[in-house]
Design a protein around this motif. Structure first.
Motif, PDB file in Angstrom:
ATOM      1  N   VAL A  79       0.881  -1.178   0.000  1.00  0.00           N
ATOM      2  CA  VAL A  79       0.000   0.000   0.000  1.00  0.00           C
ATOM      3  C   VAL A  79       0.911   1.217   0.000  1.00  0.00           C
ATOM      4  O   VAL A  79       1.658   1.429   0.957  1.00  0.00           O
ATOM      5  CB  VAL A  79      -0.908   0.028   1.253  1.00  0.00           C
ATOM      6  N   GLU A  80       0.884   1.983  -1.083  1.00  0.00           N
ATOM      7  CA  GLU A  80       1.740   3.165  -1.153  1.00  0.00           C
ATOM      8  C   GLU A  80       0.882   4.400  -0.904  1.00  0.00           C
ATOM      9  O   GLU A  80      -0.174   4.549  -1.522  1.00  0.00           O
ATOM     10  CB  GLU A  80       2.407   3.240  -2.533  1.00  0.00           C
ATOM     11  N   VAL A  81       1.353   5.254  -0.008  1.00  0.00           N
ATOM     12  CA  VAL A  81       0.616   6.491   0.300  1.00  0.00           C
ATOM     13  C   VAL A  81       1.588   7.671   0.337  1.00  0.00           C
ATOM     14  O   VAL A  81       2.804   7.492   0.455  1.00  0.00           O
ATOM     15  CB  VAL A  81      -0.132   6.398   1.660  1.00  0.00           C
ATOM     16  N   SER A  82       1.010   8.864   0.257  1.00  0.00           N
ATOM     17  CA  SER A  82       1.823  10.092   0.350  1.00  0.00           C
ATOM     18  C   SER A  82       2.034  10.430   1.833  1.00  0.00           C
ATOM     19  O   SER A  82       1.322   9.911   2.700  1.00  0.00           O
ATOM     20  CB  SER A  82       1.096  11.241  -0.350  1.00  0.00           C
ATOM     21  N   PRO A  83       2.971  11.319   2.148  1.00  0.00           N
ATOM     22  CA  PRO A  83       3.145  11.745   3.548  1.00  0.00           C
ATOM     23  C   PRO A  83       1.859  12.324   4.141  1.00  0.00           C
ATOM     24  O   PRO A  83       1.564  12.108   5.325  1.00  0.00           O
ATOM     25  CB  PRO A  83       4.253  12.798   3.455  1.00  0.00           C
ATOM     26  N   LYS A  84       1.092  13.048   3.330  1.00  0.00           N
ATOM     27  CA  LYS A  84      -0.169  13.623   3.828  1.00  0.00           C
ATOM     28  C   LYS A  84      -1.163  12.510   4.179  1.00  0.00           C
ATOM     29  O   LYS A  84      -1.830  12.547   5.219  1.00  0.00           O
ATOM     30  CB  LYS A  84      -0.739  14.531   2.731  1.00  0.00           C
ATOM     31  N   GLU A  85      -1.249  11.522   3.318  1.00  0.00           N
ATOM     32  CA  GLU A  85      -2.144  10.389   3.593  1.00  0.00           C
ATOM     33  C   GLU A  85      -1.668   9.606   4.818  1.00  0.00           C
ATOM     34  O   GLU A  85      -2.479   9.108   5.611  1.00  0.00           O
ATOM     35  CB  GLU A  85      -2.213   9.468   2.371  1.00  0.00           C
ATOM     36  N   TYR A  86      -0.352   9.509   4.967  1.00  0.00           N
ATOM     37  CA  TYR A  86       0.231   8.798   6.115  1.00  0.00           C
ATOM     38  C   TYR A  86      -0.196   9.460   7.428  1.00  0.00           C
ATOM     39  O   TYR A  86      -0.600   8.781   8.383  1.00  0.00           O
ATOM     40  CB  TYR A  86       1.752   8.818   5.963  1.00  0.00           C
ATOM     41  N   LEU A  87      -0.134  10.791   7.450  1.00  0.00           N
ATOM     42  CA  LEU A  87      -0.565  11.504   8.659  1.00  0.00           C
ATOM     43  C   LEU A  87      -2.030  11.235   8.948  1.00  0.00           C
ATOM     44  O   LEU A  87      -2.426  11.003  10.087  1.00  0.00           O
ATOM     45  CB  LEU A  87      -0.345  13.013   8.475  1.00  0.00           C
ATOM     46  N   ALA A  88      -2.837  11.258   7.895  1.00  0.00           N
ATOM     47  CA  ALA A  88      -4.276  11.004   8.063  1.00  0.00           C
ATOM     48  C   ALA A  88      -4.514   9.591   8.598  1.00  0.00           C
ATOM     49  O   ALA A  88      -5.380   9.376   9.458  1.00  0.00           O
ATOM     50  CB  ALA A  88      -4.997  11.211   6.734  1.00  0.00           C
ATOM     51  N   ILE A  89      -3.752   8.639   8.100  1.00  0.00           N
ATOM     52  CA  ILE A  89      -3.907   7.245   8.549  1.00  0.00           C
ATOM     53  C   ILE A  89      -3.503   7.111  10.020  1.00  0.00           C
ATOM     54  O   ILE A  89      -4.157   6.410  10.800  1.00  0.00           O
ATOM     55  CB  ILE A  89      -3.057   6.304   7.654  1.00  0.00           C
ATOM     56  N   LYS A  90      -2.439   7.820  10.401  1.00  0.00           N
ATOM     57  CA  LYS A  90      -1.998   7.730  11.797  1.00  0.00           C
ATOM     58  C   LYS A  90      -3.001   8.391  12.743  1.00  0.00           C
ATOM     59  O   LYS A  90      -3.185   7.946  13.868  1.00  0.00           O
ATOM     60  CB  LYS A  90      -0.618   8.390  11.958  1.00  0.00           C
ATOM     61  N   ASN A  91      -3.656   9.445  12.251  1.00  0.00           N
ATOM     62  CA  ASN A  91      -4.602  10.165  13.101  1.00  0.00           C
ATOM     63  C   ASN A  91      -5.972   9.512  13.154  1.00  0.00           C
ATOM     64  O   ASN A  91      -6.738   9.737  14.079  1.00  0.00           O
ATOM     65  CB  ASN A  91      -4.752  11.616  12.616  1.00  0.00           C
ATOM     66  N   ASP A  92      -6.289   8.745  12.143  1.00  0.00           N
ATOM     67  CA  ASP A  92      -7.612   8.106  12.095  1.00  0.00           C
ATOM     68  C   ASP A  92      -7.425   6.705  11.519  1.00  0.00           C
ATOM     69  O   ASP A  92      -7.222   6.544  10.317  1.00  0.00           O
ATOM     70  CB  ASP A  92      -8.562   8.928  11.213  1.00  0.00           C
ATOM     71  N   THR A  93      -7.495   5.718  12.370  1.00  0.00           N
ATOM     72  CA  THR A  93      -7.168   4.343  11.958  1.00  0.00           C
ATOM     73  C   THR A  93      -8.318   3.651  11.223  1.00  0.00           C
ATOM     74  O   THR A  93      -8.194   2.486  10.847  1.00  0.00           O
ATOM     75  CB  THR A  93      -6.777   3.490  13.181  1.00  0.00           C
ATOM     76  N   ASN A  94      -9.419   4.367  11.016  1.00  0.00           N
ATOM     77  CA  ASN A  94     -10.582   3.741  10.357  1.00  0.00           C
ATOM     78  C   ASN A  94     -10.236   3.181   8.983  1.00  0.00           C
ATOM     79  O   ASN A  94     -10.737   2.133   8.592  1.00  0.00           O
ATOM     80  CB  ASN A  94     -11.719   4.762  10.187  1.00  0.00           C
ATOM     81  N   GLY A  95      -9.398   3.908   8.260  1.00  0.00           N
ATOM     82  CA  GLY A  95      -9.063   3.480   6.904  1.00  0.00           C
ATOM     83  C   GLY A  95      -8.451   2.090   6.893  1.00  0.00           C
ATOM     84  O   GLY A  95      -8.852   1.218   6.111  1.00  0.00           O
ATOM     85  N   LEU A  96      -7.481   1.869   7.773  1.00  0.00           N
ATOM     86  CA  LEU A  96      -6.841   0.550   7.844  1.00  0.00           C
ATOM     87  C   LEU A  96      -7.803  -0.488   8.413  1.00  0.00           C
ATOM     88  O   LEU A  96      -7.826  -1.643   7.967  1.00  0.00           O
ATOM     89  CB  LEU A  96      -5.583   0.619   8.711  1.00  0.00           C
TER      90      LEU A  96
END
Lengths: 110, 166
Positions: A79-96
């Motif tokens: 799963v490749e993401v941008s740094p901005k998406e990475y921050l969003a994933i760390k702040n909201d784990t719903n996506g994973l």
């Protein structure tokens, strides 16, 4: 005859991460995604890779077969993401969580 | 009312996305490499057709065969430039160009002037007179394994560009 132990998925993920870090200058972080099912060799290793400048497509896995010639003896999902998406994933784990995954240990370049 | 170029571009793009979905499904079934490469080649080809249909019109591109090598790097530049976050480096374009060339010759119709008989669909005779079978061949010129990050870039590019044409 001495048997050669097969690498675990975590060890294999570390090997693959080193290959990717060595070949991708914009790669900033790699995380193992959990759960890691060591019991089932068909269950893929899952990696979240943070790449600066990548096209943003949120959490979109790409499947790969095992590649024993390079020491990768299990299938892999990347799963490749941008740094901005990475921050969003760390702040909201719903996506994973929607994929049944959580952020695991960070894999380092060295 | 006849179909428009936009109708055709969208159709090619939707089929490209479906081809990539098929590749993903094949990965989990342990299918031979030739089948994975076949769907990757088809997805790349249809994306290029969507791109060319938009720029040149459907009538001018539908009989064309060899366009992946030339057009995938152009598509990459266009789509990375068009996004806010996307930035493609020279080495990435170079990798995409190399892969595009190898993908193009996977199609049986594209044999590089007779020098490349290997393809993902039909048996061929090699230089030693042996009949080779795609499902038994490892396609050493095209690494589609997990170590090759260029494949990740290519698939993400095809998905992004195809989404734009849908």
């Amino acid at each position: 005859m001495r048997s050669i132990a097969k690498k675990t998925k975590e060890e294999t993920a570390e090997t693959l991460a080193k290959i990717h870090y060595a070949n991708e200058p914009n790669l900033k972080h790699i995380h193992l995604l959990e759960p890691v099912n060591e019991e089932d060799p068909r269950d893929p290793i899952k990696l979240l890779e943070v790449v600066e400048g990548t096209l943003e497509r949120w959490i979109e896995p790409i499947a790969f077969p095992a590649d024993p010639a390079r020491g990768i003896e299990y299938p892999v999902l990347i799963v490749e993401v941008s740094p901005k998406e990475y921050l969003a994933i760390k702040n909201d784990t719903n996506g994973l969580e929607q994929h049944g995954w959580s952020l695991g240990k960070e894999l380092l370049a060295n | 009312m006849p179909a428009t170029d936009q109708d055709w571009a969208s159709a090619y793009a939707r089929q490209a996305l479906s081809d990539l979905d098929a590749r993903e499904k094949l990965e989990s079934t342990g299918a031979h490499k030739c089948h994975r490469l076949h769907f990757l080649q088809m997805a790349a080809e249809k994306l290029c057709k969507a791109y060319l249909t938009t720029s040149n019109g459907h009538n001018k591109v539908r009989k064309t065969h060899a366009y992946v090598e030339r057009n995938l790097p152009l598509i990459a530049r266009n789509f990375y430039r068009a996004t806010n976050s996307g930035r493609i480096l020279a080495w990435e374009i170079s990798e995409i160009r190399k892969i595009a060339r190898q993908i193009e010759v996977l199609a049986p119709a594209c044999d590089d002037g007779g020098t490349r008989q290997d393809n993902s669909e039909y048996p061929w005779e090699d230089a030693q007179g042996n009949v080779r079978v795609p499902s038994e061949y490892n396609f050493p010129n095209l690494d589609d394994g997990p170590a090759n990050k260029a494949i990740v870039k290519l698939i993400r590019l095809i998905r992004t560009a195809a989404d734009a044409y849908v």
